[in-house]
Design a protein around this motif. Sequence first.
Motif, PDB file in Angstrom:
ATOM      1  N   LEU A  48      69.087  42.617  53.142  1.00 15.31           N
ATOM      2  CA  LEU A  48      68.380  41.676  52.282  1.00 15.31           C
ATOM      3  C   LEU A  48      67.432  42.477  51.396  1.00 15.31           C
ATOM      4  O   LEU A  48      66.586  43.221  51.897  1.00 15.31           O
ATOM      5  N   ILE A  49      67.577  42.333  50.077  1.00 14.17           N
ATOM      6  CA  ILE A  49      66.691  43.001  49.128  1.00 14.17           C
ATOM      7  C   ILE A  49      65.819  41.928  48.480  1.00 14.17           C
ATOM      8  O   ILE A  49      66.330  40.939  47.948  1.00 14.17           O
ATOM      9  N   CYS A  50      64.508  42.112  48.554  1.00 11.58           N
ATOM     10  CA  CYS A  50      63.588  41.084  48.064  1.00 11.58           C
ATOM     11  C   CYS A  50      62.341  41.735  47.488  1.00 11.58           C
ATOM     12  O   CYS A  50      62.181  42.961  47.531  1.00 11.58           O
ATOM     13  N   GLN A  51      61.456  40.930  46.946  1.00  6.21           N
ATOM     14  CA  GLN A  51      60.180  41.437  46.478  1.00  6.21           C
ATOM     15  C   GLN A  51      59.305  41.819  47.674  1.00  6.21           C
ATOM     16  O   GLN A  51      59.413  41.242  48.768  1.00  6.21           O
ATOM     17  N   LYS A  52      58.422  42.761  47.460  1.00  4.84           N
ATOM     18  CA  LYS A  52      57.549  43.240  48.532  1.00  4.84           C
ATOM     19  C   LYS A  52      56.759  42.101  49.158  1.00  4.84           C
ATOM     20  O   LYS A  52      56.600  42.037  50.384  1.00  4.84           O
ATOM     21  N   SER A  53      56.287  41.180  48.324  1.00  4.35           N
ATOM     22  CA  SER A  53      55.441  40.090  48.816  1.00  4.35           C
ATOM     23  C   SER A  53      56.207  39.102  49.704  1.00  4.35           C
ATOM     24  O   SER A  53      55.586  38.288  50.394  1.00  4.35           O
ATOM     25  N   LYS A  54      57.547  39.146  49.678  1.00  6.95           N
ATOM     26  CA  LYS A  54      58.343  38.195  50.456  1.00  6.95           C
ATOM     27  C   LYS A  54      58.897  38.787  51.744  1.00  6.95           C
ATOM     28  O   LYS A  54      59.567  38.086  52.520  1.00  6.95           O
ATOM     29  N   ILE A  55      58.645  40.053  52.023  1.00  7.98           N
ATOM     30  CA  ILE A  55      59.217  40.697  53.209  1.00  7.98           C
ATOM     31  C   ILE A  55      58.803  39.985  54.490  1.00  7.98           C
ATOM     32  O   ILE A  55      59.634  39.661  55.348  1.00  7.98           O
ATOM     33  N   ALA A 334      53.014  39.066  41.735  1.00 10.64           N
ATOM     34  CA  ALA A 334      53.173  39.040  43.193  1.00 10.64           C
ATOM     35  C   ALA A 334      53.471  37.653  43.738  1.00 10.64           C
ATOM     36  O   ALA A 334      54.104  37.529  44.792  1.00 10.64           O
ATOM     37  N   GLY A 335      53.030  36.587  43.050  1.00 10.88           N
ATOM     38  CA  GLY A 335      53.087  35.280  43.682  1.00 10.88           C
ATOM     39  C   GLY A 335      53.711  34.145  42.912  1.00 10.88           C
ATOM     40  O   GLY A 335      53.805  33.032  43.430  1.00 10.88           O
ATOM     41  N   ALA A 336      54.175  34.396  41.674  1.00 13.69           N
ATOM     42  CA  ALA A 336      54.744  33.289  40.894  1.00 13.69           C
ATOM     43  C   ALA A 336      56.105  32.866  41.421  1.00 13.69           C
ATOM     44  O   ALA A 336      56.554  31.747  41.170  1.00 13.69           O
ATOM     45  N   LYS A 355      55.220  36.758  30.567  1.00 12.32           N
ATOM     46  CA  LYS A 355      56.612  36.702  31.016  1.00 12.32           C
ATOM     47  C   LYS A 355      57.008  35.242  31.262  1.00 12.32           C
ATOM     48  O   LYS A 355      56.444  34.566  32.127  1.00 12.32           O
ATOM     49  N   SER A 356      58.002  34.761  30.523  1.00 17.99           N
ATOM     50  CA  SER A 356      58.373  33.345  30.606  1.00 17.99           C
ATOM     51  C   SER A 356      58.908  32.979  31.985  1.00 17.99           C
ATOM     52  O   SER A 356      58.656  31.872  32.470  1.00 17.99           O
ATOM     53  N   ILE A 357      59.641  33.871  32.631  1.00 22.54           N
ATOM     54  CA  ILE A 357      60.213  33.543  33.942  1.00 22.54           C
ATOM     55  C   ILE A 357      59.107  33.344  34.974  1.00 22.54           C
ATOM     56  O   ILE A 357      59.196  32.457  35.836  1.00 22.54           O
ATOM     57  N   LEU A 358      58.026  34.132  34.890  1.00 27.36           N
ATOM     58  CA  LEU A 358      56.909  33.975  35.821  1.00 27.36           C
ATOM     59  C   LEU A 358      56.144  32.690  35.532  1.00 27.36           C
ATOM     60  O   LEU A 358      55.682  32.013  36.456  1.00 27.36           O
ATOM     61  N   PHE A 359      56.019  32.351  34.270  1.00 35.10           N
ATOM     62  CA  PHE A 359      55.349  31.102  33.903  1.00 35.10           C
ATOM     63  C   PHE A 359      56.118  29.897  34.444  1.00 35.10           C
ATOM     64  O   PHE A 359      55.545  28.996  35.064  1.00 35.10           O
ATOM     65  N   ASP A 360      57.448  29.878  34.217  1.00 32.79           N
ATOM     66  CA  ASP A 360      58.268  28.765  34.696  1.00 32.79           C
ATOM     67  C   ASP A 360      58.196  28.630  36.211  1.00 32.79           C
ATOM     68  O   ASP A 360      58.062  27.530  36.751  1.00 32.79           O
ATOM     69  N   GLN A 361      58.280  29.751  36.891  1.00 29.81           N
ATOM     70  CA  GLN A 361      58.302  29.698  38.353  1.00 29.81           C
ATOM     71  C   GLN A 361      56.945  29.344  38.938  1.00 29.81           C
ATOM     72  O   GLN A 361      56.864  28.745  40.009  1.00 29.81           O
ATOM     73  N   SER A 362      55.878  29.707  38.246  1.00 30.00           N
ATOM     74  CA  SER A 362      54.546  29.423  38.787  1.00 30.00           C
ATOM     75  C   SER A 362      54.337  27.931  39.002  1.00 30.00           C
ATOM     76  O   SER A 362      53.703  27.515  39.979  1.00 30.00           O
ATOM     77  N   LYS A 363      54.873  27.114  38.117  1.00 26.40           N
ATOM     78  CA  LYS A 363      54.688  25.666  38.244  1.00 26.40           C
ATOM     79  C   LYS A 363      55.342  25.109  39.507  1.00 26.40           C
ATOM     80  O   LYS A 363      54.883  24.099  40.069  1.00 26.40           O
ATOM     81  N   LYS A 364      56.420  25.754  39.933  1.00 26.85           N
ATOM     82  CA  LYS A 364      57.173  25.265  41.085  1.00 26.85           C
ATOM     83  C   LYS A 364      56.533  25.627  42.426  1.00 26.85           C
ATOM     84  O   LYS A 364      57.034  25.237  43.471  1.00 26.85           O
ATOM     85  N   ARG A 365      55.430  26.367  42.381  1.00 24.80           N
ATOM     86  CA  ARG A 365      54.764  26.675  43.660  1.00 24.80           C
ATOM     87  C   ARG A 365      54.225  25.396  44.300  1.00 24.80           C
ATOM     88  O   ARG A 365      54.128  25.302  45.523  1.00 24.80           O
ATOM     89  N   THR A 366      53.858  24.399  43.474  1.00 27.00           N
ATOM     90  CA  THR A 366      53.360  23.132  44.017  1.00 27.00           C
ATOM     91  C   THR A 366      54.340  21.992  43.810  1.00 27.00           C
ATOM     92  O   THR A 366      54.381  21.061  44.607  1.00 27.00           O
ATOM     93  N   HIS A 367      55.147  22.042  42.740  1.00 25.32           N
ATOM     94  CA  HIS A 367      56.072  20.948  42.414  1.00 25.32           C
ATOM     95  C   HIS A 367      57.409  21.217  43.081  1.00 25.32           C
ATOM     96  O   HIS A 367      58.350  21.713  42.463  1.00 25.32           O
TER      97      HIS A 367
END
Length: 412
Positions: A48-55, A334-336, A355-367
């Motif tokens: 499994l390859i992932c971001q450091k914050s998700k290990i 680290a957290g979006a 970065k548009s991808i980080l902006f889009d994903q940030s909203k989904k942390r609560t929604h």
Amino acid sequence: MKLFPHQDDVLNQTYEHNRVAYYLDMGLGKTFVGSEKMWELNTPYNILICQKSKIDDWKEHFEEHYDYTVIVFDKQKIEMVPPESIIIINYDKVWRRDEINKLRNFTMMLDESSMIKNEKSKRSKMILKLPAENIILLSGTPTGGKYEELYSQLRLLGWDISYKTFIRSYVVREWDEMKAEWNITGYKHVDRLKRKLRTYGAVFMKTEEVFDLPDQTDIYVKVKATKLYNTFRRDFIIETPELTLIGDTPSKAKLYLRQLAGQYNQNKLDKLRDMMASTNDRLIIFYNFKEEYKRIKQIADELEKPVATISGDLKDLTAYNNYENSITLVQYQAGAMGHNLQKANKIVYFSLTDKSILFDQSKKRTHRIGQEKTCFYYYMMTHGSIEWRMLESLRTQTDYTDELFREEEMRE
């Protein structure tokens, strides 16, 4: 493990595929779908390859729900890894660990597979040459609206198409005589592209196709600009006893304008203090720079608010989990992506990412699944600043690049 009906449906759609891509919107449970597919494929070894914050999250997930031996890989010898194992490694280390090349008989899963969008990067080259028997790709935003960034992923899925053919078939370009290069201006045959990807095991699914999530509401918190900002905006240089900023390149000028609209804007810090003091609800605050974190945390400490942190240096959600009046400071990079923060329904954007991808994903942390309240997004926007142009760009799923900043400055 008990899955939701839509997760069972995704697995049924890809039952006969050993190379799959689960492009499920944030909150639809890609973690469970991907790990169940890995279990179905049943190879002796798994990576499994992932971001450091998700290990830590992935390690906890596999240890709770499966009988695998879970190894967070660093400098181990592959020969010492037992069968029925899952090796977890982060994207930044994978290309530095040639030992992985010795592994055989394995399934490889990429969490947030958009991380290999640049097929020429060291991480992408390393991942593309690994001899995996099976592939599982997970992403809620596989392209960030840029279909040319799918190329590395479709290669892993087994689609044997050259880059030139792919671009010619699905991307609209115009030749820039001044720069002597092609500019991407749009896309074509997108539905055909998605149908083709489905034949290679890709599944696309949006949250609204499955669940009725709460409403989302944007609120603009307007902040007065400072004399420092206006001076730098005019002259691209500031020299004071406390601060020297020289915007002699577009990159530096853009960076300093962002910082002057944020961390060096006392008006914004004062406004944030008022917002934090006015509620006992959980607040998620997105920020970019370490100095922003330092100044926001100081305010929270003065207000005696419990603070949780997701950054490149620290992940501690104790306060978020235990206190309703907590402040959770999240650094975009680290957290979006990937974190479940639906105990809160209020996100404050102290500053914007470019970065548009980080902006889009940030909203989904609560929604996301489990959220029962209307989600509020508070944009702290400095009057007449670069932040308004950034927000306009992000909403069209466009990165606010140094080049875009330079072109806008020249127009003005």
